[in-house]
Design a protein around this motif. Structure first.
Motif, PDB file in Angstrom:
ATOM      1  N   GLN A  87     -19.814  96.861  30.479  1.00 21.45           N
ATOM      2  CA  GLN A  87     -20.915  96.713  29.875  1.00 21.45           C
ATOM      3  C   GLN A  87     -20.576  97.104  28.039  1.00 21.45           C
ATOM      4  O   GLN A  87     -20.278  97.931  28.163  1.00 21.45           O
ATOM      5  N   TYR A  88     -21.856  96.652  26.887  1.00 17.29           N
ATOM      6  CA  TYR A  88     -21.525  96.774  25.534  1.00 17.29           C
ATOM      7  C   TYR A  88     -22.219  97.237  25.033  1.00 17.29           C
ATOM      8  O   TYR A  88     -23.498  97.675  25.590  1.00 17.29           O
ATOM      9  N   ASN A  89     -22.503  98.168  23.580  1.00 16.27           N
ATOM     10  CA  ASN A  89     -23.604  99.142  23.273  1.00 16.27           C
ATOM     11  C   ASN A  89     -23.091  98.646  22.293  1.00 16.27           C
ATOM     12  O   ASN A  89     -21.827  99.810  21.415  1.00 16.27           O
ATOM     13  N   TRP A  90     -23.218  98.258  20.812  1.00 14.51           N
ATOM     14  CA  TRP A  90     -23.509  97.732  19.452  1.00 14.51           C
ATOM     15  C   TRP A  90     -24.363  98.540  18.165  1.00 14.51           C
ATOM     16  O   TRP A  90     -25.240  98.395  18.749  1.00 14.51           O
ATOM     17  N   SER A 102     -28.612  91.049  20.185  1.00 10.24           N
ATOM     18  CA  SER A 102     -27.654  91.272  21.747  1.00 10.24           C
ATOM     19  C   SER A 102     -26.616  92.181  21.341  1.00 10.24           C
ATOM     20  O   SER A 102     -25.344  91.742  21.798  1.00 10.24           O
ATOM     21  N   ASN A 103     -26.951  93.556  20.733  1.00 10.50           N
ATOM     22  CA  ASN A 103     -26.433  94.637  20.899  1.00 10.50           C
ATOM     23  C   ASN A 103     -25.975  94.495  21.955  1.00 10.50           C
ATOM     24  O   ASN A 103     -24.869  95.756  22.119  1.00 10.50           O
ATOM     25  N   LYS A 104     -26.049  94.391  23.519  1.00  7.21           N
ATOM     26  CA  LYS A 104     -25.684  94.780  24.992  1.00  7.21           C
ATOM     27  C   LYS A 104     -24.843  93.362  25.382  1.00  7.21           C
ATOM     28  O   LYS A 104     -24.441  93.671  27.076  1.00  7.21           O
ATOM     29  N   SER A 105     -24.516  92.731  24.400  1.00  5.81           N
ATOM     30  CA  SER A 105     -24.005  91.946  25.390  1.00  5.81           C
ATOM     31  C   SER A 105     -22.215  92.083  24.260  1.00  5.81           C
ATOM     32  O   SER A 105     -22.419  92.836  23.250  1.00  5.81           O
TER      33      SER A 105
END
Length: 643
Positions: A87-90, A102-105
């Motif tokens: 899981q991603y978080n920018w 798309s900050n969770k991609s």
């Protein structure tokens, strides 16, 4: 669930690593051998990317050049791992503010309006590991003319993929051509030159592909590349979700159902319905509030959950939707859901994000794969159009996708509200709040089958107490909505015949004859739209000319606000009392406006201005004076009738 995918599969795509400060490790990106061109032509020059190593296994792929005003991306990969396992978080840590949709991609897409240095921090977390790293890029000033393809993103193998070129009124690109800029050949639908449509291929590893568009703008030759990260996924083993669904995640990271939502309602590995003990209806919880609803939201993009939350907080002043949502297990909002639907197998409602976007950047992320509806009923010689209106104007938002613009919450409200009233009516038909305490499971499907067999659903009781009269309309609905072959008698019917069947009966719409479930949902939807928003539904019977449009079809019979017809009063009141007894159905329906008859012999378009205007128009119909809404026909908003 069966979801139509029309475009040919394409081979695995790859990236040739080069340049930058990174090493030559693949970082999980496939570099296939050259192949002989077979589909879309190969670009004369292949794309150049940078691979940036960090102190951990997390790596970044950046573009060779970034320009202000041109869509761009930074892509994350993890050595030896599948991107989908994380899981991603920018977050942006320096540079002029960007809109990060798309900050969770793993693919961070953005468009910078200014040149300068930009820095981002990424946290990637799995059950086994966690990484936090930063990346800095430099963005150059915009060129005087440049092309824009939207939008770089991640797609699971087997997902439908769409890319669109900006086509503004000023400096519109011409002589558009596409080519493969990295990876093997692709079979891509570019029958509309501004849009590319295809299906992401099966891949052995996470794989990056690049498409390039060339065009002429203001006499200058310009190009732009767009990136697609195709992620390796587990094999499809579900008999229900038997075509690839998008990668989704719980909108609320602290949701107690975070680990159950995807597995139970949107998974290619779903083998059977989850138990009520694992994922109960929202209304079966001890604490029922809007937070409990948000804990059940599953999204493909964070903005979808944020906009849904805004809708509940700001555009649901009477808590209608918060109340109705108690009869679902989850709310799925994903870029590949089209159209919206409710499904008793999972107990969830699935929402098309086209009804939720506010920013142009949000709309960019929604897939444009064609929405295949049936061609049933082509042998019939009549049409039954519909529309929602207020003050003699359409309330639906119809600005085309080619016009890139933001919209207001008030502009999204009518379509979203009518959709939710309809789909949530199905949920409350099957499981009204009055039965929540008595559901025994082990699954909702088990309870549904018991209730349906005993004809205890709201729609079962409706048809028993207040049946529809026209068997002709029931039989025609089998043709139009279920694919039965029209007989010679049905083929011979003209508009006046249909008017004589429909107008004296007690259905709100042709689609109501498709199933008793749709009958109840149509009554509820139209009544609540009129009651809460003073938005009325038009329905008519018209002829069927070649290439029908709103101005070319002729009304034989029609009504505005049919739900206010005295013939429908008892039926609508019963449904409302069963689904939302706090509203007092008979009082509500009695207060609805009297229907307005349409003018026979005039076009559907000319029958738009039949109401007295009482207040200023609040909804934008189209950006240009010569734009007009598409012709909507009964049942066209739904996948198939709910049985």
């Amino acid at each position: 669930m069966q979801r139509s995918l029309s475009y040919l599969l394409i081979s695995a795509l790859g990236l040739t690593a080069c340049g930058g400060s990174g090493d030559n490790s693949s970082g999980g990106i496939v570099t296939p051998p050259p192949v002989v061109p077979d589909g879309l032509v190969r670009c004369d020059a292949q794309s150049q990317h940078n691979q940036i190593s960090t102190s951990s296994d997390l790596m970044f792929i950046t573009e060779a050049h970034y320009k202000a005003g041109q869509p761009a991306a930074v892509i994350a990969t993890i050595k030896g791992k599948n991107v989908s396992d994380y899981q991603y978080n920018w977050t942006q840590t320096s540079g002029p503010n960007l809109i990060l949709i798309s900050n969770k991609s793993p693919v961070l897409a953005f468009t910078a309006s200014e040149s300068g240095n930009y820095k981002f921090e990424l946290t990637a977390v799995s059950s086994q590991a966690s990484y936090t790293e930063s990346i800095e890029i430099s963005i150059d000033a915009a060129n005087s003319a440049q092309l824009a393809i939207r939008v770089d993103h991640q797609a699971s193998e087997g997902n439908s993929v769409s890319f669109r070129i900006d086509t503004p009124d000023v400096n519109t690109p011409s002589q558009i051509s596409w080519c493969v800029a990295a990876g093997p050949d692709l079979n891509v639908d570019i029958s509309s030159p501004e849009i590319a449509l295809f299906t992401a291929p099966s891949v052995a590893e996470d794989t990056l592909s690049t498409l390039r568009v060339s065009a002429v703008i203001d006499g200058q030759s310009v190009t732009d590349d767009v990136q697609l990260l195709i992620t390796k996924e587990d094999a499809i083993t579900s008999q229900y979700f038997d075509e690839r669904v998008a990668k989704t995640f719980a909108y609320k990271d602290n949701s107690p159902y975070k680990n159950d939502l995807q597995a139970c309602v949107y998974s290619n590995q779903l083998q059977q319905s989850c138990t009520i003990a694992r994922l109960p209806l929202i209304g079966q919880q001890a604490s029922i509030d809007k937070q409990a609803i948000l804990d059940r939201v599953l999204v493909s993009h964070q903005w979808m959950g944020q906009n849904f939350e805004y809708f509940l907080e700001n555009l649901d002043p009477n808590s209608d939707f918060a109340t109705l949502l108690q009869s679902v297990t989850a709310i799925v909002i994903s870029y590949d859901v089209r159209p919206s639907f409710y499904w008793v197998l999972t107990g969830a409602i699935y929402l098309d994000p086209n009804d939720l976007w506010l920013l142009a950047e949000e709309r960019d992320t929604i897939n444009e794969a064609p929405d295949y509806r049936s061609g049933f009923g082509n042998d019939l010689n009549f049409l039954m159009p519909w529309r929602y209106v207020k003050n003699n104007s359409y309330t639906s938002y119809v600005v085309p996708r080619s016009v890139r613009t933001d919209r207001t919450p008030q502009e999204l409200m009518p379509d979203l509200a009518s959709l939710l009233y309809h789909e949530l009516a199905h949920a409350n038909d099957f499981f009204p709040r009055s039965v929540h305490a008595s559901l025994s499971g082990p699954t909702l499907l088990d309870d549904y089958l018991r209730r349906s067999d005993a004809e205890q659903l709201v729609s079962d009781q409706l048809i028993e107490l207040y049946p529809l009269a026209s068997q002709e309309m029931v039989n025609l609905a089998e043709v139009s909505f279920k694919g039965e072959t029209a007989n010679d008698t049905q083929k011979s019917y003209i508009a006046s015949d249909i008017s004589s069947f429909f107008s004296p009966d007690r259905a709100t719409d042709y689609y109501a004859y498709s199933t008793r479930r749709e009958d109840a949902a149509m009554l509820f939807e139209e009544a609540l739209m009129s009651h809460r928003y003073a938005i009325q539904r038009d329905v008519a019977v018209t002829d069927k000319p070649d290439n029908p449009t709103a101005s070319s079809i002729t009304v034989d019979w029609g009504q505005r606000g049919r739900i206010g017809d005295i013939k429908l009063e008892s039926r609508a009141a019963f449904v409302i009392d069963q689904m939302m007894p706090e509203l007092n159905g008979l009082s509500l329906v009695s207060d609805l406006p009297t229907p307005i008859e349409m003018k026979q012999g005039q076009s559907w378009s000319d029958n738009l201005t039949i109401s007295p205007v009482n207040s200023p128009q609040l909804y934008r119909v189209a950006p240009k004076a010569n734009s007009s809404p598409e012709l909507r026909l009964s049942g066209d908003r739904h996948v198939r009738p709910v049985d």
